[in-house]
Write a protein that holds these residues in place. Structure first.
Motif, PDB file in Angstrom:
ATOM      1  N   LYS A 131      35.028  40.693  39.875  1.00 23.71           N
ATOM      2  CA  LYS A 131      36.224  39.896  40.141  1.00 23.71           C
ATOM      3  C   LYS A 131      36.348  39.550  41.617  1.00 23.71           C
ATOM      4  O   LYS A 131      35.545  39.996  42.425  1.00 23.71           O
ATOM      5  CB  LYS A 131      37.484  40.582  39.620  1.00 23.71           C
ATOM      6  CG  LYS A 131      37.737  41.967  40.191  1.00 23.71           C
ATOM      7  CD  LYS A 131      38.713  42.732  39.321  1.00 23.71           C
ATOM      8  CE  LYS A 131      40.161  42.352  39.542  1.00 23.71           C
ATOM      9  NZ  LYS A 131      40.700  42.724  40.847  1.00 23.71           N
ATOM     10  N   ARG A 133      38.935  38.919  45.231  1.00 24.39           N
ATOM     11  CA  ARG A 133      39.835  39.745  46.025  1.00 24.39           C
ATOM     12  C   ARG A 133      41.294  39.487  45.606  1.00 24.39           C
ATOM     13  O   ARG A 133      41.678  38.358  45.319  1.00 24.39           O
ATOM     14  CB  ARG A 133      39.668  39.350  47.500  1.00 24.39           C
ATOM     15  CG  ARG A 133      40.397  40.271  48.463  1.00 24.39           C
ATOM     16  CD  ARG A 133      40.786  39.519  49.710  1.00 24.39           C
ATOM     17  NE  ARG A 133      39.638  39.022  50.457  1.00 24.39           N
ATOM     18  CZ  ARG A 133      39.073  39.690  51.468  1.00 24.39           C
ATOM     19  NH1 ARG A 133      39.510  40.861  51.808  1.00 24.39           N
ATOM     20  NH2 ARG A 133      38.070  39.145  52.119  1.00 24.39           N
ATOM     21  N   HIS A 134      42.087  40.532  45.590  1.00 21.93           N
ATOM     22  CA  HIS A 134      43.516  40.468  45.276  1.00 21.93           C
ATOM     23  C   HIS A 134      43.753  39.616  44.028  1.00 21.93           C
ATOM     24  O   HIS A 134      43.154  39.829  43.003  1.00 21.93           O
ATOM     25  CB  HIS A 134      44.310  39.941  46.473  1.00 21.93           C
ATOM     26  CG  HIS A 134      44.069  40.745  47.716  1.00 21.93           C
ATOM     27  ND1 HIS A 134      44.103  42.114  47.723  1.00 21.93           N
ATOM     28  CD2 HIS A 134      43.761  40.364  48.981  1.00 21.93           C
ATOM     29  CE1 HIS A 134      43.847  42.550  48.941  1.00 21.93           C
ATOM     30  NE2 HIS A 134      43.627  41.515  49.729  1.00 21.93           N
ATOM     31  N   SER A 135      44.589  38.614  44.165  1.00 21.99           N
ATOM     32  CA  SER A 135      44.947  37.837  42.977  1.00 21.99           C
ATOM     33  C   SER A 135      44.259  36.477  42.931  1.00 21.99           C
ATOM     34  O   SER A 135      44.661  35.606  42.176  1.00 21.99           O
ATOM     35  CB  SER A 135      46.459  37.658  42.928  1.00 21.99           C
ATOM     36  OG  SER A 135      47.068  38.913  43.014  1.00 21.99           O
ATOM     37  N   TYR A 136      43.229  36.294  43.761  1.00 18.96           N
ATOM     38  CA  TYR A 136      42.537  35.002  43.724  1.00 18.96           C
ATOM     39  C   TYR A 136      41.685  34.871  42.470  1.00 18.96           C
ATOM     40  O   TYR A 136      41.118  35.856  41.998  1.00 18.96           O
ATOM     41  CB  TYR A 136      41.628  34.830  44.950  1.00 18.96           C
ATOM     42  CG  TYR A 136      42.383  34.718  46.251  1.00 18.96           C
ATOM     43  CD1 TYR A 136      43.184  33.610  46.504  1.00 18.96           C
ATOM     44  CD2 TYR A 136      42.291  35.717  47.218  1.00 18.96           C
ATOM     45  CE1 TYR A 136      43.886  33.511  47.692  1.00 18.96           C
ATOM     46  CE2 TYR A 136      42.985  35.622  48.408  1.00 18.96           C
ATOM     47  CZ  TYR A 136      43.789  34.513  48.642  1.00 18.96           C
ATOM     48  OH  TYR A 136      44.477  34.418  49.813  1.00 18.96           O
ATOM     49  N   SER A 137      41.591  33.656  41.959  1.00 20.82           N
ATOM     50  CA  SER A 137      40.677  33.449  40.830  1.00 20.82           C
ATOM     51  C   SER A 137      39.243  33.367  41.373  1.00 20.82           C
ATOM     52  O   SER A 137      39.037  33.105  42.559  1.00 20.82           O
ATOM     53  CB  SER A 137      41.050  32.170  40.082  1.00 20.82           C
ATOM     54  OG  SER A 137      40.919  31.058  40.936  1.00 20.82           O
ATOM     55  N   ASP A 155      40.245  35.479  36.310  1.00 19.86           N
ATOM     56  CA  ASP A 155      40.320  36.703  37.124  1.00 19.86           C
ATOM     57  C   ASP A 155      38.941  37.319  37.342  1.00 19.86           C
ATOM     58  O   ASP A 155      38.688  37.919  38.380  1.00 19.86           O
ATOM     59  CB  ASP A 155      41.197  37.755  36.424  1.00 19.86           C
ATOM     60  CG  ASP A 155      42.685  37.455  36.580  1.00 19.86           C
ATOM     61  OD1 ASP A 155      43.020  36.399  37.146  1.00 19.86           O
ATOM     62  OD2 ASP A 155      43.495  38.288  36.116  1.00 19.86           O
ATOM     63  N   ALA A 190      41.414  36.871  31.802  1.00 22.95           N
ATOM     64  CA  ALA A 190      42.312  35.742  32.043  1.00 22.95           C
ATOM     65  C   ALA A 190      41.545  34.442  32.340  1.00 22.95           C
ATOM     66  O   ALA A 190      41.666  33.868  33.437  1.00 22.95           O
ATOM     67  CB  ALA A 190      43.291  36.068  33.180  1.00 22.95           C
TER      68      ALA A 190
END
Ligand code: NAP
Ligand code: MN
Length: 268
Positions: A131, A133-137, A155, A190
Motif C-alpha cells: 500500500k 503512505r497514510h491515506s493516499y491511494s 488503498d 478499496a
C-alpha cells in the motif's frame, strides 16, 4: 520428526500466558521433557502460548523454524492455536503416544527490487500487503506470470496464503480458503471504479506456480510492504514479485482438529 526431548516454550508475557507457561513447564518436566526458553537445533517442538499475534511473532522471531509448532490459546481469537490451557494433560499424553498429524502451511514471499537493483525479501505466513503512505491511494501495474492484467487504483492489494485467508483477507471481503489449497489470493483493498480508474473488485486466485508482479506507477512515492503486520517503507521501488515460497510452517494437529469446524466455531 527428530525426538530429542527438548521443548521450547514461546510466550507473550501477559499474566495468563506466564501462568499457563509455568503450569505447562511443570507438567512437561514431570513427563520427562527438558523445557527451554530458547530455540536451538535440539528443539523437537515449539509450544507457543498466546494468541495468533504471538504465534506469528514466534514464527518470525525464530525465522520460520522447520520443527513443529503447537499453540496454546490465551489470546483473543486463537485461530492458529490448537489447545486450550485446560487440555494440557491430554495434549502431553497424545503427544507422547505420537497421536497427532502435521499440517504444513505454505508461506508467501515478496521480493522488492529498487531502481538501483537492490533486493529485499519479506516472508508472510498470513499475507503480504502492498500500500501507499497514510491515506493516499496507490496506482499499481499488476501482472500475472509476466502478463499485464490491470492498473490497480485504491488503498492497495493484499496477497494472502490459504492460512491467512481467515485474517485481514476475510475482513476485506476475500474468501476463506481451506489450508490444504496451495494458492495465493490477491484481494483488492478499496479498489476505485470510476471513469478515471478501473480495477478488479473481487479477489483473484492464483495457482502456486504463478507469480504476481507489481510495479508502482510513481516510483518516487513511498510504498509500504507489510508481512503479517510487520511494516517496511520503501522509496524508489522498481518492482515487487509476490509468489508462493518454498518455506513452510509445520503445525501439530490432534485428532479433533478440523479446519471447517474451527471456522464455524471461531466465526459464526
Ligand atoms: P491484530 O491486529 O491483533 O490481529 C487482528 C486479528 O486477527 C486478531 O484477532 C488475531 O487473532 C487475528 N488473526 C491473526 N491471524 C489470523 C488467521 N490466520 N486467521 C484468523 N484470524 C487471525 O494483529 P496480530 O495479532 O499481530 O495479527 C497480525 C495479523 O492481523 C495480520 O497478519 C493481519 O492478517 C491481521 N490484520 C487484520 C486486520 C483486519 O482484519 N482489519 C487489519 C490489520 C491486520 P488473536 O486475537 O488471537 O491475536
Ligand atoms: Mn493479536
Amino acid at each position: 520428526m527428530k525426538k530429542t526431548g527438548s521443548i521450547n516454550i514461546f510466550t507473550n508475557h501477559t499474566e495468563i500466558s506466564e501462568k499457563t507457561r509455568a503450569h505447562l513447564a511443570g507438567k512437561l518436566t514431570d513427563a520427562g521433557y527438558k523445557v527451554t526458553d530458547s530455540f536451538s537445533h535440539e528443539t523437537e517442538l515449539i509450544i507457543c502460548v498466546g494468541g495468533d499475534g504471538t504465534f506469528l511473532e514466534a514464527v518470525h522471531t525464530l525465522d520460520f523454524p522447520q520443527c513443529p509448532i503447537i499453540g496454546v490459546n490465551t489470546g483473543h481469537l486463537g485461530f492458529f492455536q490448537e489447545i486450550s490451557p485446560e487440555s494440557m494433560d491430554s495434549f502431553i499424553s497424545d503427544y507422547g503416544k505420537g497421536e497427532y498429524s502435521i499440517q504444513t502451511l505454505n508461506t508467501v514471499l515478496a521480493t522488492v527490487t529498487d531502481r538501483h537493483g537492490r533486493q529485499s525479501r519479506h516472508l508472510g505466513l498470513n499475507e503480504i500487503v502492498i500500500k501507499g503512505r497514510h491515506s493516499y491511494s496507490v496506482h499499481l501495474y499488476i501482472s500475472i506470470d509476466g502478463v499485464p492484467i490491470e492498473k490497480f487504483s485504491g488503498d492497495g492489494i493484499l496477497v494472502a496464503t490459504s492460512a491467512g485467508s481467515t485474517a485481514y483477507n476475510y475482513s476485506l471481503g476475500g474468501s476463506i480458503a481451506d489450508p490444504r489449497l496451495k494458492l495465493l489470493q490477491v484481494t483488492p483493498m478499496a479498489p476505485m471504479n470510476t471513469t478515471a480508474y478501473r480495477s478488479f473488485t473481487s479477489s483473484i486466485l492464483l495457482p502456486a506456480d504463478l507469480s504476481l508482479g507489481v510495479v508502482p506507477e510513481h516510483q518516487e512515492n513511498c510504498i509500504f510492504i507489510t508481512n503479517d503486520g510487520i511494516e517496511t517503507g520503501y522509496t524508489d521501488v522498481k518492482d515487487i514479485k509476490v509468489e508462493v515460497s518454498d518455506t513452510s510452517v509445520r503445525l501439530l494437529r490432534f485428532k479433533n482438529y478440523d479446519f471447517w469446524n474451527k471456522v464455524k466455531t471461531k466465526f459464526l
